[in-house]
Design a protein around this motif. Structure first.
Motif, mmCIF file in Angstrom:
data_model
loop_
_atom_site.group_PDB
_atom_site.id
_atom_site.type_symbol
_atom_site.label_atom_id
_atom_site.label_comp_id
_atom_site.label_asym_id
_atom_site.label_seq_id
_atom_site.Cartn_x
_atom_site.Cartn_y
_atom_site.Cartn_z
ATOM 1 N N ILE A 43 25.036 22.481 54.826
ATOM 2 C CA ILE A 43 25.119 22.297 53.178
ATOM 3 C C ILE A 43 26.521 22.614 52.790
ATOM 4 C CG2 ILE A 43 25.032 23.581 51.011
ATOM 5 C CD1 ILE A 43 22.278 24.532 52.075
ATOM 6 N N LEU A 54 16.010 28.153 51.859
ATOM 7 C CA LEU A 54 15.367 29.194 50.936
ATOM 8 C C LEU A 54 14.208 29.531 51.872
ATOM 9 C CD1 LEU A 54 14.497 30.466 48.585
ATOM 10 C CD2 LEU A 54 13.171 28.552 47.547
ATOM 11 N N THR A 64 20.521 17.156 50.896
ATOM 12 C CA THR A 64 20.836 18.341 50.341
ATOM 13 C C THR A 64 19.907 19.290 49.952
ATOM 14 O OG1 THR A 64 23.122 17.690 49.472
ATOM 15 C CG2 THR A 64 22.590 19.792 48.577
ATOM 16 N N THR A 65 19.129 18.752 48.980
ATOM 17 C CA THR A 65 17.713 19.446 48.670
ATOM 18 C C THR A 65 16.790 19.737 49.876
ATOM 19 O OG1 THR A 65 17.945 18.245 46.388
ATOM 20 C CG2 THR A 65 15.659 19.144 46.949
ATOM 21 N N GLU A 73 18.589 22.829 51.308
ATOM 22 C CA GLU A 73 18.244 23.920 50.551
ATOM 23 C C GLU A 73 17.084 24.342 50.528
ATOM 24 O OE1 GLU A 73 19.716 22.409 46.549
ATOM 25 O OE2 GLU A 73 21.726 22.695 47.149
ATOM 26 N N HIS A 74 15.854 23.503 50.637
ATOM 27 C CA HIS A 74 14.604 24.019 50.664
ATOM 28 C C HIS A 74 14.300 24.787 52.092
ATOM 29 C CE1 HIS A 74 12.276 21.162 47.583
ATOM 30 N NE2 HIS A 74 13.451 21.878 47.150
#
Length: 177
Positions: free
Chosen positions: A175, A130, A122-123, A126-127
């Motif tokens: 996500i 972004l 998930t991170t 997300e990175h």
């Protein structure tokens, strides 16, 4: 007042003959060529950093959704490297030198290189989302700045931008899964 378009082909031919060594950059080029080369070199750095990040995340990802996420990261990585190569070709067309200097890539890139925990998909997603959003915003600003002064570079960035928006959409879908 008449808006009749008249094309002086004789003048254009004469100028083209006189300035053969300028390659594709003609007298009608409407922006500072060195500034465009600098911006494109920052685009190259951004795309290479994105390629490195996606590649690192694809290789290190673990967990139950690893196969699907790794496939997406691998596809995006390949496209990011293609974006860098296309920007480098344009730099060369403009008479500049493409800058792939590893010592300055991170400093010149619009995005960060991140290394979250391999089991935190998930991170990672997300990175990367972004980063895509940052790239989308910066490329939109560059496109607006170029306007009609360098339509070739503008179209190049618009086509890259389209793929970056697809990447963001893909990541958002993952996500949400």
């Amino acid at each position: 007042m008449s808006d009749d378009f008249v094309l002086d082909v004789t003048r254009i031919r004469d100028e083209a003959r006189r300035k053969m060594d300028a390659g594709p950059v003609t007298g009608t080029y409407g922006v500072d060529k060195e500034r465009v080369v600098g911006i494109l070199n920052d685009v190259i750095a951004t795309e290479v950093v994105c390629w490195l990040r996606y590649t690192r995340h694809a290789i290190s990802a673990t967990g139950i959704d690893r196969a699907q996420v790794t496939a997406e990261f691998t596809e995006h990585a390949a496209q990011e490297m293609q974006h860098a190569m296309r920007a480098a070709e344009r730099v060369s067309q403009l008479g500049g030198e493409p800058d792939f200097d590893p010592a300055t890539l991170v400093r010149r890139a619009h995005t960060d290189y991140t290394t979250p925990s391999p089991n935190d998909l998930t991170t990672m997603l997300e990175h990367n989302l972004l980063a895509e959003r940052i790239v989308i915003s910066t490329y939109q600003e560059i496109v607006r700045w170029l306007s009609d002064r360098d339509p070739t570079t503008r179209r190049l960035l618009e086509s890259i931008l389209e793929e970056e928006e697809e990447h963001a959409d893909d990541l958002l879908d993952l996500i949400g899964s």
